[in-house]
Design an enzyme around this catalytic site. Sequence first.
Site, short mmCIF file in Angstrom:
data_model
loop_
_atom_site.label_atom_id
_atom_site.label_comp_id
_atom_site.label_asym_id
_atom_site.label_seq_id
_atom_site.Cartn_x
_atom_site.Cartn_y
_atom_site.Cartn_z
N GLY A 1 -52.97 -21.42 46.22
CA GLY A 1 -52.83 -22.79 47.39
C GLY A 1 -52.27 -22.70 48.36
CB SER B 1 -49.59 -16.88 46.90
OG SER B 1 -50.14 -16.86 46.01
CE LYS B 2 -53.69 -15.10 52.10
NZ LYS B 2 -54.08 -13.94 53.07
NE ARG B 3 -53.49 -13.34 45.76
CZ ARG B 3 -51.96 -12.69 45.47
NH1 ARG B 3 -52.06 -13.02 43.64
NH2 ARG B 3 -51.51 -12.16 45.72
#
Length: 477
Positions: free
Chosen positions: A256, A252-254
């Site tokens: 990284g 996920s974006k969160r």
Amino acid sequence: MRAPPRVRFAPSPTGALHVGSIRTALFNWLLARSGAGAFILRIEDTDQGRHVEGSEVQILESLRWLGLEWDEGPEVGGPHAPYVQSLRVETYRGVAEELVASGAAYWCTCTAERLAQMRAAQRAAHQPSRYDRRCLGRPEEVARERAGGTPAVLRQRIPEGRTEWVDAIRGPVAFDNAELDDQVLLKSDGFPTYHLANVVDDHLMEITDVVRADEWIPSTPKHLALYAALGWAPPRFAHVPVVLSEDRQKLSKRRGARSVLEYRDLGYLPVALVNAMALLGWSSPDGEEVLAPDQIVARFSLDRVQPSPAVFDEQRLDKLNGLHIRMLPLTRLAELLAPWLPAASDEQRLSLAPLLQERITRLSDATTLAAPLLGEVAWDETVEFPPRKVDAATAADLLDACAAAVEAGGLEDITALREQLTAMLEQRGLKARDGFRVLYVAVLGAPAGVPVFDAMRFLGAEATLPRLRRARAHLPS
Ligand code: GLU
């Protein structure tokens, strides 16, 4: 025979696309292309609160860079335009009216405070959080409140019973409808939620196969209930497994995960990324791993997609990227190297391409490898010189012999030059590989790099000789 599939990728513009989400796009595209069908791009932007400025542009750019061209969608148009949900709000409201009329949906004026209290009470009683249908039982009152201006949402009335479907990847899936919430279909601002807009569009856009991330499985029974309430035939569903990072967490974006465009900017080839993503859960029937997009299309089917999570391994991507770079025609590689070798002319890039092709993992590696050929190299005192295994006298003789040969036109035939110097080194009991490190440090500033005789030829005698002489001067005479 089955009609050609119509599939869609329906991203919400809530940020850049990372490998996990674009893999869903890829599987849709592969299904469309392998069945001579249509790949539709639809922007699901009804959740204005989560909208991230600029993400539509990035989505289109990412898909185009990967070569996942869409047949219908933004900028391309098509028979079901517009393909952006915020421009279709009237359509969803019309369908919402039908659902109210048939009793499949009802208005609810419960306030946020009341819903919060209800949820708190459910939590305290260890009950699942679900709307308690208070407004379903008092339609007249709700109608009066709405007429008086009280904000209201429209809720789906989930029917009793069970919902079952056969998922193309998961196999049979079943839900007890009692587990499902009477979710909101229209928000109080009149905007549809994902569930309503998604179902309406999949129907109107004649989607035959919904291929999406498996996090949507719990939504599917609600969607099937909407299809049934509207008398529409549902599409087939295929829920693709989640993509995990190497530490087995959801990508996920969160956490990284890199965006597709970051991979582009790091020097990956789109075909390598497509190859790596296709292998996330899918495998070729003959076990081949290095595949060009058209080869994947020719071999793709959903029944070879595993339901278990796939792990995205950057090392495998690197390996595939290197292999795809080796497969490029040199003229193409030279073109692709342009952004990485901005100082080089077209002609220089064309002569550098064969020197770099076997040695780079990412296109960006070319910048460092070619630097000594495109500019000056400062003498680096930290580099061991003469290199290990070579004594100073031999290094001096080698540099002298090489300089003399280069001066006499030896770069015209680098094979002969290499052989001449190899013979000299062997006579002294030295392996050519060890001895040539002297030339590497002299010409390239480091004991390794692009093949040194090719490098000298590229530089020409005029640029090579001062480097050989400078190195010679760093040896005790
Ligand atoms: N807009 C949803 C998303 O962003 C689409 C889910 C679906 O494909 O139904 O994932």
